[in-house]
Design a protein around this motif. Structure first.
Motif, short mmCIF file in Angstrom:
data_model
loop_
_atom_site.label_atom_id
_atom_site.label_comp_id
_atom_site.label_asym_id
_atom_site.label_seq_id
_atom_site.Cartn_x
_atom_site.Cartn_y
_atom_site.Cartn_z
N GLY A 271 0.78 -1.23 0.00
CA GLY A 271 0.00 0.00 0.00
C GLY A 271 0.81 1.27 0.00
N LEU A 272 2.12 1.18 0.30
CA LEU A 272 2.94 2.39 0.38
C LEU A 272 3.57 2.78 -0.95
CD1 LEU A 272 4.76 2.06 3.84
CD2 LEU A 272 2.76 3.43 3.24
N ASP A 273 3.44 1.94 -1.96
CA ASP A 273 4.08 2.25 -3.25
C ASP A 273 3.51 3.52 -3.88
OD1 ASP A 273 1.73 0.77 -3.50
OD2 ASP A 273 2.25 0.07 -5.50
N ALA A 274 2.25 3.86 -3.56
CA ALA A 274 1.66 5.09 -4.11
C ALA A 274 2.42 6.32 -3.63
CB ALA A 274 0.20 5.20 -3.70
N PHE A 275 3.13 6.20 -2.50
CA PHE A 275 3.91 7.31 -1.97
C PHE A 275 5.40 7.12 -2.24
CE2 PHE A 275 0.29 6.34 0.81
CZ PHE A 275 -0.46 7.49 0.64
N SER A 276 5.88 5.88 -2.08
CA SER A 276 7.33 5.64 -2.18
C SER A 276 7.85 5.76 -3.61
CB SER A 276 7.67 4.26 -1.62
OG SER A 276 7.04 3.23 -2.36
N VAL A 277 7.08 5.29 -4.59
CA VAL A 277 7.55 5.36 -5.98
C VAL A 277 7.71 6.81 -6.44
CG1 VAL A 277 6.97 4.81 -8.39
CG2 VAL A 277 6.67 3.07 -6.60
N PRO A 278 6.71 7.70 -6.21
CA PRO A 278 6.94 9.11 -6.59
C PRO A 278 8.10 9.75 -5.83
CG PRO A 278 4.61 8.69 -6.18
CD PRO A 278 5.34 7.47 -5.73
N ARG A 279 8.30 9.38 -4.57
CA ARG A 279 9.42 9.97 -3.81
C ARG A 279 10.76 9.53 -4.39
NH1 ARG A 279 7.36 10.25 2.56
NH2 ARG A 279 5.34 11.17 2.04
N LEU A 280 10.85 8.26 -4.80
CA LEU A 280 12.07 7.77 -5.45
C LEU A 280 12.30 8.53 -6.76
CD1 LEU A 280 14.41 5.76 -5.86
CD2 LEU A 280 12.72 4.13 -6.76
N GLU A 281 11.23 8.72 -7.54
CA GLU A 281 11.36 9.44 -8.81
C GLU A 281 11.76 10.89 -8.57
OE1 GLU A 281 11.36 8.23 -11.89
OE2 GLU A 281 11.30 6.33 -10.80
N GLY A 282 11.29 11.47 -7.45
CA GLY A 282 11.67 12.83 -7.13
C GLY A 282 13.16 12.97 -6.87
N VAL A 283 13.76 11.99 -6.18
CA VAL A 283 15.20 12.02 -5.95
C VAL A 283 15.94 11.89 -7.28
CG1 VAL A 283 17.14 10.85 -4.85
CG2 VAL A 283 14.99 11.07 -3.62
N ARG A 284 15.48 10.98 -8.12
CA ARG A 284 16.12 10.81 -9.44
C ARG A 284 16.04 12.09 -10.25
NH1 ARG A 284 13.64 4.80 -10.36
NH2 ARG A 284 15.43 3.62 -9.54
N ARG A 285 14.90 12.77 -10.17
CA ARG A 285 14.76 14.02 -10.93
C ARG A 285 15.71 15.09 -10.38
NH1 ARG A 285 10.52 18.18 -11.10
NH2 ARG A 285 9.28 17.06 -9.56
N ALA A 286 15.87 15.12 -9.05
CA ALA A 286 16.76 16.11 -8.46
C ALA A 286 18.21 15.91 -8.90
CB ALA A 286 16.68 16.02 -6.93
N LEU A 287 18.60 14.66 -9.15
CA LEU A 287 20.00 14.35 -9.47
C LEU A 287 20.23 14.12 -10.96
CD1 LEU A 287 20.68 11.97 -6.46
CD2 LEU A 287 21.09 14.43 -6.62
N HIS A 288 19.17 14.25 -11.75
CA HIS A 288 19.31 14.02 -13.19
C HIS A 288 20.31 15.02 -13.79
CE1 HIS A 288 18.21 12.83 -17.23
NE2 HIS A 288 18.04 14.11 -17.55
N GLY A 289 21.22 14.51 -14.59
CA GLY A 289 22.21 15.37 -15.24
C GLY A 289 23.42 15.67 -14.39
N THR A 290 23.48 15.11 -13.18
CA THR A 290 24.65 15.30 -12.32
C THR A 290 25.46 14.01 -12.29
OG1 THR A 290 23.70 14.48 -10.23
CG2 THR A 290 23.20 16.76 -10.85
#
Length: 348
Positions: free
Chosen positions: A210-229
């Protein structure tokens, strides 16, 4: 050998108590010395009619003495709709932040004279869940998550629901939407860790259902923050158990990570203790950041950095429900309601 027959007399069954008749508003009116209409105005908190305080007190005392409780179904028939706001019970583990939000929402809806009912949803999804909710004839339905489609919204509205409100990452046609962007939580955490000089960042992904609805977007948010670095992101599946955290901590140095976004403060505390037990220095070897900004995080040593999450105001959501109930033909409203900001403390 002689046998003696002994007859055991039958004990008469105790007489059933005579059922007491259910007290009615007419009984309350007689005892209070007022009309039934006055009883209705007082017990329904009707503000359109002025009633003196002594009269209100007599009605309440009479109702209490008789054990009278207003009939919700009859009240609904008179009003043309119920005052029930249905909330499907969450299927994911509920933390302190969400519990506080629900308490505030229930209080605020109570101020509008609605009753909040939580409905168990285990095993029910989509159309099946919508039909089950519709059977209760709620005046409004508040649905956490996005497991609802336009047809399901239509089913609820045909059953008499004047307001359907979803709380999730996407709007649903026909429903009011409170958009909660959990990717922004991960984006804040990733940006903060990178700014602190961390380049090998782990992200805890809870294994609880049930937590994937929150954890998956949070993981993607970290990836977006570090994209291109030059920074790397490693996802770290973790059950909320001391043994699971200890196993992860035991291979921490093999992973070569210098920071971790631990999904929320509770997982951060779990993992931080396991890392400290392994002798991993925090923040010297590994920076740790959580989310939710729980008080317990401030009591840890080192104090836990976190992402402060601003959930929607229970009062604002209650006002939205009341507006929609009063004007069911109005166009659905969409509001982005989740705010996120970093609280920097000792662990990063």
């Amino acid at each position: 050998m002689r046998y003696v027959m002994v007859q055991i007399p039958k004990t008469p069954a105790p007489a059933s108590p005579v059922p007491r008749s259910v007290p009615t508003s007419a009984d309350v009116a007689r005892l209070a010395g007022v009309s039934r209409a006055t009883v209705s105005y007082v017990l329904n908190n009707t503000s359109a009619v002025r009633i003196s305080e002594p009269t209100r007190r007599r009605v309440h005392e009479a109702a209490k003495e008789l054990g009278y409780v207003p009939h919700a179904a009859a009240r609904s028939l008179r009003a043309g709709h119920s005052r029930m706001v249905l909330m499907p019970a969450p299927t994911f583990p509920v933390g302190p932040l969400y519990s506080q939000f629900i308490s505030e929402l229930q209080w605020a809806l109570g101020r509008h004279e609605y009753t909040v009912v939580q409905f168990g949803t285990v095993g029910l999804h989509g159309a099946e869940a919508a039909r089950a909710w519709a059977e209760l004839r709620p005046v409004a339905v508040l649905v956490p998550g996005s497991d609802l489609g336009p047809k399901d919204v239509a089913v609820l509205k045909r059953s008499g629901a004047r307001a359907v409100v979803t709380l999730g990452s996407e709007a649903v046609e026909g429903a009011h939407a409170l958009l909660m962007d959990h990717e922004a939580v991960g984006l804040c955490a990733g940006t903060h860790l990178y700014a602190r000089g961390r380049r090998r960042i782990g992200v805890v992904v809870p294994e609880e259902p049930g937590l994937d609805a929150f954890s998956v977007p949070r993981l993607e948010g970290v990836r977006r923050a570090l994209h291109g670095t030059e920074a790397t992101v490693t996802d770290l599946p973790l059950a909320y158990e001391e043994a699971a955290a200890a196993r992860l901590a035991a291979r921490w140095r093999e992973l070569g990570l210098d920071a971790v976004f631990a999904y929320n403060d509770e997982y951060a505390m779990l993992l931080m203790r396991a890392l400290q037990d392994e002798g991993v220095g925090i923040p010297q070897e590994t920076a740790v950041i959580g989310a939710d900004d729980l008080m317990l995080g401030r009591l840890l040593r080192p104090r836990l950095s976190t992402v402060h999450i601003e959930l929607p105001s229970g009062r604002d959501l209650a006002d939205l429900v009341d507006r929609a109930v009063r004007n069911p033909g109005a166009a659905p409203e969409t509001h982005t309601v989740l705010g996120a900001s970093v609280v920097h403390r000792d662990s990063t």
